[in-house]
Design a protein around this motif. Structure first.
Motif, short mmCIF file in Angstrom:
data_model
loop_
_atom_site.label_atom_id
_atom_site.label_comp_id
_atom_site.label_asym_id
_atom_site.label_seq_id
_atom_site.Cartn_x
_atom_site.Cartn_y
_atom_site.Cartn_z
N UNK A 12 73.60 152.65 34.74
CA UNK A 12 74.09 151.51 35.52
C UNK A 12 75.28 150.82 34.82
N UNK A 60 68.53 154.51 33.88
CA UNK A 60 69.35 153.45 34.45
C UNK A 60 69.79 152.42 33.42
N UNK A 82 85.57 144.56 43.07
CA UNK A 82 84.44 145.50 43.01
C UNK A 82 83.29 145.03 43.90
N UNK A 138 63.81 147.28 40.06
CA UNK A 138 65.15 147.83 39.77
C UNK A 138 65.66 148.68 40.93
N UNK A 189 66.19 145.46 43.94
CA UNK A 189 66.82 144.21 43.47
C UNK A 189 66.91 143.16 44.58
N UNK A 194 69.69 159.71 44.46
CA UNK A 194 68.91 158.75 43.67
C UNK A 194 69.13 157.35 44.24
N UNK A 253 67.86 154.39 43.49
CA UNK A 253 67.89 153.22 42.59
C UNK A 253 69.29 152.88 42.11
N UNK A 254 70.13 153.87 41.95
CA UNK A 254 71.48 153.60 41.47
C UNK A 254 72.42 153.26 42.62
N UNK A 298 72.51 149.63 43.64
CA UNK A 298 73.17 148.83 42.61
C UNK A 298 74.69 148.79 42.77
N UNK A 299 75.25 149.51 43.76
CA UNK A 299 76.70 149.69 43.80
C UNK A 299 77.45 148.66 44.62
#
Lengths: 351, 351
Positions: A267, A295, A347, B41, B44, B319, B321-322, B325-326
């Motif tokens: 991450x 992560x 971003x 995680x 979130x 995946x 979970x990632x 997060x973006x």
């Protein structure tokens, strides 16, 4: 301890190094008669866009409308090339609004994209500058042949609200000769059709020092060069001391004599490999491999890891452009001086 | 067109599917005598943490203090396990503040981490609950043997300000038998030393349906299950219809009959491969491979791509979970109904 006032994991940007990188490539292009149009997707920081222009860039390149909006509002930028096919009513409306604030160019590679642009700009006060994107071998977007480029250029030139601005390519690596052949043929075909080709835009940091070998190029788009990274070091394009972006991480566990765990995982470092093995380079410790990322964990291995809980390491990531996109803020440093935080303005946004 | 009101690329969360996933695993654990402590995680999102607790979870798991802070403030959560070695004065100060707001447990795997915790909590009104992290074969953090676990447990129990809370592991995949052997031995050794082991915390979505095979487990931590993803589908853990997180993308280029480019690249889908080939699954088009990602481009290949500029596709990422997060926001949907945006509260922050 390195930068004790900065909590980890943190993305550090060394402005001295970034400035040196910007100046060096600008000088190289000045000496070779190439205009520079940096791609701000790498840093997404208005202050660096401004620095690039102050040092001689003719404008900037963006990949997303939100990036352009941020750079214009906060960076005082007045010339933007958007190297993306703009599709759909929402984005086209924002593109038209953007064109009223800045000298704007975009690309296209199909009739469908050209028609969308023309439908929105036919009633605009000024025509939109549109370049034809050419697939010179990288296999992403772009028309497939020089003949198709010239044909689409004529469509652009004939469409209401649009002005043909030239050709653009994101080239394959180590293929300067074939790219030059492709582009010069396309220019000739355009000129044979009575068109002026004011710009031929090539780009890419991997081939930055070979930029002049593609003689048709008038402008060079370059992103990663401002920070550099492990992928460019591996190609011999830069040295570790040229890497302006590093990830500061803390050792949180040393489970065995050969393994340590740091608080930078996918991450922050991302999973980009760019063809390499491992997930980054620990500065000063070439014996360490970053063998795995979860992560929020990075796994460091060495025959003797020789690290302790609480130690800090600085990591040059595989790919700087994606790392700068992971956190809301980066830490601005000059050498060992911490100057403060900067918000990564552009971003986390959809487009 | 799918969700014409949502601009792309967008991360869609289908709440109906997420709710079904949460209920199903909760029922499975209820039937097997396991408590559930979901790892937030993955999403979130305070509203999903709340849903997980309402459906029977005893609390949540977080990896970072900022995650916990967001879930407590906005999700009304009152029981948090932080499965991370907390190191350094800044984080320890925030950990102490967090402990005043919630029933808090953390982990440790070394004397150094235990000492840092004790130094901060020795003057606190209540002792901090500390579990010993065990490396049962995954090769990340954790003490290396059951004997080391029992020894560190005694250190925790003896340190001022700390209360020994049990054992925690992130296990290797498909190794239930050896994990059970490791943990049951560690429990026995702790008990032989006069300690009570109130919690044995195991976890991981890949092994979710085998959770009860590790009989020593009292609590199960699980993250990805709420969304599922291509990696779990590939393991047979879920079906495509169980995937609650998808990426909505627009076709921006169709350069050849075999290739299309969408506006979702590595800055949305990420480069996580999790051992697979390709970068996601296009729903309804099993013939398509997502063969490459640039930062803002995804390359789709098929023998006959049969897509047009402006078409939309929904992609199940490798995946989940990632991916969550973006972007700053995700789009909440139920089936074909768009309910609105949700801010991904705990993303983009250092710690």
């Amino acid at each position: 301890m390195i930068f004790p006032q900065i909590d980890t994991p943190a993305v550090l940007i060394d402005l001295d190094t970034a400035e040196k990188n910007i100046s060096r490539f600008q000088s190289h292009c000045d000496a070779n008669g190439l205009r520079v149009r940096p791609h701000i997707k790498t840093h997404k920081l208005p202050q660096l866009a401004r620095m690039q222009v102050e040092k001689g860039a003719i404008g900037i390149t963006c990949q997303k409308i939100t990036e352009a909006e941020a750079m214009i509002a906060e960076g005082g930028i007045d010339d933007v090339l958007l190297t993306y096919n703009v599709v759909g009513p929402a984005k086209l409306a924002r593109l038209r609004a953007l064109a009223q604030r800045v000298r704007l160019s975009v690309v296209c590679d199909s009739h469908a994209v050209v028609k969308g642009l023309s439908d929105v700009f036919r009633e605009a006060p000024d025509p939109l500058i549109v370049l034809v994107e050419c697939d010179t071998g990288a296999g992403r977007c772009g028309v497939q042949t020089p003949e198709a480029a010239a044909a689409l250029a004529q469509v652009v030139a004939a469409m209401p609200g649009l002005h043909f601005g030239g050709l653009m390519t994101y080239p394959p690596v180590d293929a300067e000769e074939s790219v030059q052949h492709w582009l010069s043929r396309a220019v000739t075909l355009c000129e044979d059709a009575g068109l002026v080709v004011p710009v031929v835009s090539n780009g890419g940091s991997p081939g930055m020092w070979q930029a002049s070998k593609v003689a048709a190029t008038t402008e060079y788009r370059i992103g990663t060069y401002v920070y550099n990274d492990r992928s460019l070091q591996a190609r011999g394009v830069c040295d570790w001391s040229d890497c302006a972006l590093t990830v500061l991480a803390t050792v949180v566990s040393v489970p065995t004599a050969e393994r340590a765990i740091v608080d930078a995982g996918s991450k922050v470092l991302t999973s980009d490999l760019l063809g390499m093995t491992g997930h980054g380079h620990v500065l000063g410790r070439p014996d360490i491999a970053i063998s795995a990322l979860s992560e929020e964990h990075g796994t460091l291995n060495a025959p003797q890891i020789n690290l302790h809980v609480g130690d800090r390491v600085r990591i040059v990531p595989n790919h700087a452009c994606v790392v700068s996109n992971m956190l809301d803020h980066v830490e601005i440093v000059r050498g060992s001086i911490h100057e403060g935080q900067a918000q990564v303005t552009a971003r986390g946004q959809v487009w």
